[in-house]
Design a protein around this motif. Sequence first.
Motif, PDB file in Angstrom:
ATOM      1  N   LEU A 247      30.367  18.857 -16.758  1.00 40.26           N
ATOM      2  CA  LEU A 247      30.013  20.121 -17.399  1.00 40.26           C
ATOM      3  C   LEU A 247      31.166  21.118 -17.324  1.00 40.26           C
ATOM      4  N   GLU A 248      31.792  21.203 -16.153  1.00 40.50           N
ATOM      5  CA  GLU A 248      32.865  22.188 -15.984  1.00 40.50           C
ATOM      6  C   GLU A 248      34.092  21.845 -16.807  1.00 40.50           C
ATOM      7  N   SER A 249      34.276  20.570 -17.102  1.00 39.50           N
ATOM      8  CA  SER A 249      35.464  20.174 -17.872  1.00 39.50           C
ATOM      9  C   SER A 249      35.299  20.449 -19.355  1.00 39.50           C
ATOM     10  N   ASN A 250      34.072  20.727 -19.802  1.00 39.98           N
ATOM     11  CA  ASN A 250      33.830  20.978 -21.219  1.00 39.98           C
ATOM     12  C   ASN A 250      34.144  22.433 -21.537  1.00 39.98           C
ATOM     13  N   ARG A 251      34.933  22.657 -22.554  1.00 37.23           N
ATOM     14  CA  ARG A 251      35.380  24.029 -22.855  1.00 37.23           C
ATOM     15  C   ARG A 251      34.267  24.905 -23.420  1.00 37.23           C
ATOM     16  N   TYR A 252      33.177  24.283 -23.863  1.00 36.74           N
ATOM     17  CA  TYR A 252      32.039  25.057 -24.381  1.00 36.74           C
ATOM     18  C   TYR A 252      31.043  25.405 -23.280  1.00 36.74           C
ATOM     19  N   PHE A 253      31.309  24.962 -22.057  1.00 38.04           N
ATOM     20  CA  PHE A 253      30.417  25.252 -20.927  1.00 38.04           C
ATOM     21  C   PHE A 253      30.762  26.654 -20.420  1.00 38.04           C
ATOM     22  N   SER A 254      29.977  27.641 -20.830  1.00 38.93           N
ATOM     23  CA  SER A 254      30.318  29.047 -20.615  1.00 38.93           C
ATOM     24  C   SER A 254      30.105  29.471 -19.162  1.00 38.93           C
ATOM     25  N   MET A 255      30.575  30.699 -18.860  1.00 40.34           N
ATOM     26  CA  MET A 255      30.403  31.243 -17.522  1.00 40.34           C
ATOM     27  C   MET A 255      28.915  31.426 -17.202  1.00 40.34           C
ATOM     28  N   ARG A 256      28.146  31.876 -18.190  1.00 44.21           N
ATOM     29  CA  ARG A 256      26.709  32.024 -17.964  1.00 44.21           C
ATOM     30  C   ARG A 256      26.068  30.680 -17.648  1.00 44.21           C
ATOM     31  N   ASP A 257      26.507  29.631 -18.334  1.00 44.30           N
ATOM     32  CA  ASP A 257      25.978  28.293 -18.061  1.00 44.30           C
ATOM     33  C   ASP A 257      26.315  27.855 -16.643  1.00 44.30           C
ATOM     34  N   ARG A 258      27.526  28.154 -16.172  1.00 39.79           N
ATOM     35  CA  ARG A 258      27.921  27.755 -14.823  1.00 39.79           C
ATOM     36  C   ARG A 258      27.013  28.406 -13.775  1.00 39.79           C
ATOM     37  N   VAL A 259      26.771  29.711 -13.952  1.00 42.02           N
ATOM     38  CA  VAL A 259      25.915  30.423 -13.004  1.00 42.02           C
ATOM     39  C   VAL A 259      24.497  29.858 -13.045  1.00 42.02           C
TER      40      VAL A 259
ATOM     41  N   TYR B 178      20.893  20.229 -19.989  1.00 40.81           N
ATOM     42  CA  TYR B 178      22.357  20.196 -20.006  1.00 40.81           C
ATOM     43  C   TYR B 178      22.851  18.754 -20.086  1.00 40.81           C
ATOM     44  N   ALA B 179      22.149  17.836 -19.409  1.00 36.89           N
ATOM     45  CA  ALA B 179      22.530  16.433 -19.488  1.00 36.89           C
ATOM     46  C   ALA B 179      22.398  15.922 -20.917  1.00 36.89           C
ATOM     47  N   VAL B 180      21.381  16.394 -21.636  1.00 34.94           N
ATOM     48  CA  VAL B 180      21.214  15.986 -23.022  1.00 34.94           C
ATOM     49  C   VAL B 180      22.280  16.625 -23.907  1.00 34.94           C
ATOM     50  N   LYS B 181      22.572  17.901 -23.656  1.00 32.93           N
ATOM     51  CA  LYS B 181      23.533  18.623 -24.482  1.00 32.93           C
ATOM     52  C   LYS B 181      24.927  18.012 -24.386  1.00 32.93           C
ATOM     53  N   TYR B 182      25.314  17.583 -23.187  1.00 31.05           N
ATOM     54  CA  TYR B 182      26.650  17.002 -22.982  1.00 31.05           C
ATOM     55  C   TYR B 182      26.538  15.509 -22.690  1.00 31.05           C
ATOM     56  N   ASN B 183      25.601  14.857 -23.353  1.00 33.48           N
ATOM     57  CA  ASN B 183      25.279  13.466 -23.021  1.00 33.48           C
ATOM     58  C   ASN B 183      26.462  12.541 -23.264  1.00 33.48           C
ATOM     59  N   ASP B 184      27.131  12.662 -24.404  1.00 31.21           N
ATOM     60  CA  ASP B 184      28.214  11.730 -24.730  1.00 31.21           C
ATOM     61  C   ASP B 184      29.316  11.785 -23.689  1.00 31.21           C
ATOM     62  N   GLN B 185      29.745  12.999 -23.351  1.00 35.19           N
ATOM     63  CA  GLN B 185      30.817  13.148 -22.369  1.00 35.19           C
ATOM     64  C   GLN B 185      30.361  12.671 -20.998  1.00 35.19           C
ATOM     65  N   LEU B 186      29.104  12.941 -20.651  1.00 28.21           N
ATOM     66  CA  LEU B 186      28.580  12.528 -19.350  1.00 28.21           C
ATOM     67  C   LEU B 186      28.487  11.015 -19.259  1.00 28.21           C
ATOM     68  N   MET B 187      28.001  10.361 -20.316  1.00 28.32           N
ATOM     69  CA  MET B 187      27.891   8.902 -20.306  1.00 28.32           C
ATOM     70  C   MET B 187      29.274   8.265 -20.188  1.00 28.32           C
ATOM     71  N   GLN B 188      30.258   8.840 -20.866  1.00 24.38           N
ATOM     72  CA  GLN B 188      31.624   8.306 -20.777  1.00 24.38           C
ATOM     73  C   GLN B 188      32.159   8.432 -19.355  1.00 24.38           C
ATOM     74  N   THR B 189      31.911   9.583 -18.727  1.00 22.26           N
ATOM     75  CA  THR B 189      32.369   9.783 -17.343  1.00 22.26           C
ATOM     76  C   THR B 189      31.703   8.794 -16.395  1.00 22.26           C
ATOM     77  N   LEU B 190      30.400   8.574 -16.583  1.00 29.79           N
ATOM     78  CA  LEU B 190      29.686   7.633 -15.721  1.00 29.79           C
ATOM     79  C   LEU B 190      30.192   6.215 -15.913  1.00 29.79           C
ATOM     80  N   GLU B 191      30.556   5.858 -17.134  1.00 28.25           N
ATOM     81  CA  GLU B 191      31.076   4.508 -17.396  1.00 28.25           C
ATOM     82  C   GLU B 191      32.456   4.315 -16.782  1.00 28.25           C
TER      83      GLU B 191
END
Length: 1515
Positions: free
Chosen positions: A977-989, A1475-1488
């Motif tokens: 999540l943190e590596s995604n540039r669309y993951f805003s500061m509000r999302d982090r909090v 959030y897992a659904v929103k960034y699913n593609d990137q998350l699945m790639q990281t897990l693989e």
Amino acid sequence: MCELRGRAVVETSISAFEFSDIPIEEGSAVNADMTFVDLNNKNYLYVMTTRRVTLVKVQECQVYRTCSECLGARDPYCGWCSLENKCSLRSDCAEAAQDPLYWLSYKSGKCTTITHVHPPQIQRTTARTLSLVIDNLPVLDATFFCAFTAAAKTQITNATRSANGVSCPTPPTDSLPPISPGQHHFTAKLSVRMKTGPDFVATNFTFYDCSSYQSCTACVSSPFPCDWCVGGHRCTHDTGENCRNDILVTGISSVGPSIRSGPGFCPRINATAGGTTEVLVPSGITKRIQVKVDNIPQFIVSTRFVCQFNIEGRVKQVNAQLLGDTIYCEGLEFSYIGNQPNISSLFAVIWDGSKPLDNPENIHVLIYRCQGMAPNCGFCLELQEKYSCGWCQETDSCQVQEQCRHHNTMWLNRQQTCPDPKILDFYPKSGPWEGGTNVTIEGINLGRTFEDIATGVGISHEVNGNTMHVVNCSPHREDYVKTAKIKCIVQSPRNMTTGHSAQMGSISGPIIVKVLNDYTAKSKDSYSFVNPKILTINPSKGPTSGGTRLSIEGLYMDAGSKAEAFLGGLSCNVTRRTVNFAECITSARHMPGEEKVRVKFDNGLRFFDYYNYLYVEDPRINSVESGSGGNRGEARGVPAGGITISVKGEHLNIIQKPQMYVEVDGEKFASNCTSVSAVEMKCESPHVPIDKLDFDRDDREFVELDFGFIMDAVTSVMGLSTRKHNPFSKFRMYRNPVYHPFNEEHGIKYYRSEYLTINGKYLDGASQESDVTVWIGTSTCNVTSLSRLQLTCRPPSIPPESGRGSDSIPDVIVGIGGKLNFTIGKLSYEQTPAPGEHIQQHILIVVIVGICILFFIVVFILILYRRKSTESSRVLKTMQEQMDVLELRVASECKEAFAELQTEMTDLTSDLTVGGIPFLDYRMYTMKVLFPNSEDHPVLRDMNVDPSKRLFIEKGLRHFGQLVMNKTFLLLFIRTLESNRYFSMRDRVNVASLIMVTLQGKMEYCTDILKTLLADLIEKCIEGKSHPKLLLRRTESVAEKMLSSWFTFLLYKFLKECAGDPLFLLYRAIKQQVDKGPVDCVTSEARYSLSEEKLIRQQIEYKTMTVYVSMSPQTAYMSGLDQLMQADNMETPVKVLDCDTITQIKEKSLDAIYRSISYSQRPMKEDLDLEWRTGQSGRLILSDEDQTTKQEGEWKRMNTLAHYKCSDGASLTLVPKQSSMYNISILSEKMEKSHKYETLNFGFNKASSPPMSRATSPLNHDMENGYKYWHLVKHQDNDHNGKDGERGNKMVSEIYLTRLLATKGTLQKFVDDLFETIFSTAHRGSALPLAIKYMFDFLDDQALNHGITDSEVVHTWKSNSLPLRFWVNLIKNPNFVFDINKSNIVDSCLSVVAQTFMDACSTSDHRLGKDSPSSKLLYAKDIPIYKDWVERYYLDIQHMPAISDQDMNAMLAEESRQHAHEYNTNVALHELYSYAVKYNDQLMQTLEEDEFSRKNKLSWKLEQTHQIMTGETDP
């Protein structure tokens, strides 16, 4: 009809039963040959019919939610898994083979059930050990726990296994939720569970509180074992402790024999002297009230009695005497101010000063006004005899006899007749010559009995004011309403006039009513006898099914009281009539043919002789297709509607207003159609709200809907797609087309070719070229082609007009079906300008503008210099005079500030007292820190999901929760999540807070994750380009927010036991110091402040006053705090300033009266009025703005005590809004329902309340009316013409900065105490929290591991992690910890303290000068001392013995146990899952890509979770 396949159980060769039916296929039989999909896993079965093979699941255990439902289904596959509290297959139930009670089949028929709890209920203030008898309780080695759940909070206690169940203690009494006001108990869910897993058995358990009952009757009648102490006048559960040497009335639910049991033995009011529960008293009459009493002990007889009457919220009391069994109240004049015809006054007999006798029958006084109950004589004499009302002719009003001055001659009683009858209205106003019209007459004094008017009603035919004759109107006895309403039937006037005139013209005259032939009433309007005539009908034909709206036009069509229309012998239901028009709905006819139209007006029958109405065959529809040419093959449309639908059939032109409809979830949406000919009709597709259609499911291109046509009452054209014989294809609803705007600059496209191309999506789903119109300005663009993504049209060759002016570029607008329009840009017929031309034009414009500006500057300088040179001598003299005045003012202000600095410290220390610290509970405290902008976060409530999806969502969340508990997955999830540039500061909090909520019950695991993330963050910081000191400076990562939340969780106990005390004292000290001086309610500026921005920089004249404020009885009662306020309504002294606004007075009054009550439990100032009682002359409502508000031009000044000339020592009362108008029906209703009486002491005002003055009622002005509001200081911008005094104030406003020093010196002790508490390792007996030592040691170890030797770096890390991240937040926001209200001025002062705190933790030296902020200058000498405290604090912690992991884990485990159930973790997991659904593609790639993830198959498990959550996999 669909074929049902029954599922049956064959138990023996002669015993079997069917337990369910499953629909397979409509109209097809099921083949006997069936086979399992997998012989090893017999969960699915192939079922064959003649045309289809269907996969059928053999069981659906998951649909049963309770044990009784599961076993009651008698499904042999399903049983109840006791330990997991679910209905499942035996194979899905863990350890089902170990004990028969672990998995209960339908044959057992017995669920695990709590059959008895002893005791079944307990007093809330006591603790007991409960014995639970549980049938079919599984035998387990694990420990049982009892869970008590109430008010969304669960308390856990240890349970001990017994022979027939378990035993467990109730929770500590201080941890139980309070009983709601007006309630006497609460019911908790009592469940038995193991340490892990769900509840496997539950029941309800009641906690009651006898002391909540306020009367003997309610106490002893309650369903709880409560008894009443007569002398002590209280309800108790423990008579041995609370009722010693007292007379006792035992409750009906109490255990054991008693001779005085039940409400029949309570001291009470039994009945009135007349034996009724209601005492009638006319308003303004003095009366003595007598009531019977019962069960009065001798010690009560010897006490003083008073009678109290609550009239409109005002309590009046008179002395009373007890003689025998009767209470005699002294005389009292009963009156009220409201406009109601009567009011009910609560009545109570008080003994011993404050103890009311029970009033179980709700005996009360009804105060009434005859005048309010009857507006005229007729109604007055018809009032119930109990009121003794009559008509006073002198005043023309309804009065009791005593109130009519000449009552012997001018007062009419019930046996007399009212004079002056009047007819107010009658209808209808006309009728046919034949008569038979029912006329309704309304009026007043129209007789008291039917016989009074039986022969006196008629219609007077008058000529030149002379009555020629009277047409009789016979009244209907059953419709007569005494004095008010007569209904009569009019006779025909033919026998009184010539036949010719009767037929050709009309006669009219007024309605007359004779009452006993003594009094006559005549109407103002005339009744007319008319001759209705039918002139035409429309339409002339319609379908044989009927339903056609037939319009009948003619003369006098509204005549008579009733009209009936007929087509031959068929009725036509009349729906509406006007003077020249009537409308009816035709009936059905068995076959086509003609019928004559006739209308019957009462007794008069009229025919239409010109032509007959024609019934023709019903219309038939042969085809329905989209497009003007009907070439789509089926009906199509879009949600916006308007798509052309071509309909072909027969007899389509006989319907007036045909409509087409589509049906969505039983709701019809229709559109209009137009007949082209008898065989063709054009319709627009109906508009359907987009939220009614489900396009998202399976990403469907279109949605199929049932449709039909509305053609009068023709049923054969309705439900075309659902009819059994030859049904039409369903209507296809496609998505709305979307046309994209031009992507050229400014949305302007330049005309370069013959064709214009417009892009979009879903363009041709339902639309054709003929459905789309493209406008370019006022002309159209001829559409030549339309595809899925593109439209092409040919623009006009000549530039069209824009419609907005000759110079405007025409807009390009695309319209679909006349319902949906898109403005996509502009089309310019000019050539695209070359870049060079633009640059030259811009340069030329800039040069010209620059020359003009330079010229004006030179002229302005010359004028200014001229004015200054001529005014210098005059200004010099003025300045000398001003300087003399300013020197005196500066000296006075400095002397005053010095005196305040010396005296305020002593005053504040002596005045400041604390009535208990209102700490927020753990849940509210953590919620305010974790989610500061959410008042009611979803984690505090049950999860809001579709009930049909809840089952698989809950299972999916359990799977996702298991993934979150996997360290590898959680770390990869956060890093992704943190590596995604669309993951805003509000999302982090938000993610960090949700993770902490989820892991609240697993603090050891949470701490491990936090340490790993912090270690990664430190390594990233050191390896990167940023300086190590910047670590943890701002919340830029999930780890930093988790660290804040971690300290929030673990330091709550330290806050309550240690640090909260000085923080609250600091808040109270600031508030009290600020309130001692003037505070501007508009700007929030104050005389006493730590903030320069919020300092009043003017001399404000004010005077300190003491006012005495009380709460009206209804205020305390309606706010729910009546039990907390003293019954005698004592006045509270409140220190105020004469320059305070009324709102500020209310705030200070509420602070003083409710000093020991939390802010959220107090009444709101917005709900109260401030009332100034001015002796016997009346009462005055004070408000910030009213008609007396002073206005100076555009300025309005807020009202103050000085404005109202309110004197020192004045008596003020806080009353509910509008209660001063005595509009307290809500209070009366509430008190009547509860039978509760508020006892008041009239020590301060024995007389009745003075009348109320509303001369100063507030006005509803706001800022929109052009006024500027000010309180103490006017803030005028660019005011160069102000008075000299004002200019002087502005010139030397800096002299008032000395007040900052005065305020700072007064508050210094409280700031020092707070800082000393925070920066001490052992203070006030509280040891340093383990969390601080543990985290600081972790930071020391990290610095050592990375070779950091600079002590300032580690110092900064520690400051950023705890003081600046946790403590500063609480110092600025004490309302996160306490139940208080933080005003703007207090907030600004706390911000200065917080800034000082931050400076104390900094290692850098700030050089200060005259231009430095005042907040830094204010504490410049103190900050070095604070810095020494911080350094010593960090050093002391470093030298303390290290904390072992075992000790830390024990502390974390205890924290987890105490707060594991504070939140709904499923809601937090659900939001994390989004959030897992929103960034699913990137998350699945990281897990693989991760090695440990691949070993644990984390990507596969996440995919499984997705499938369960979407319902693709059975839960």
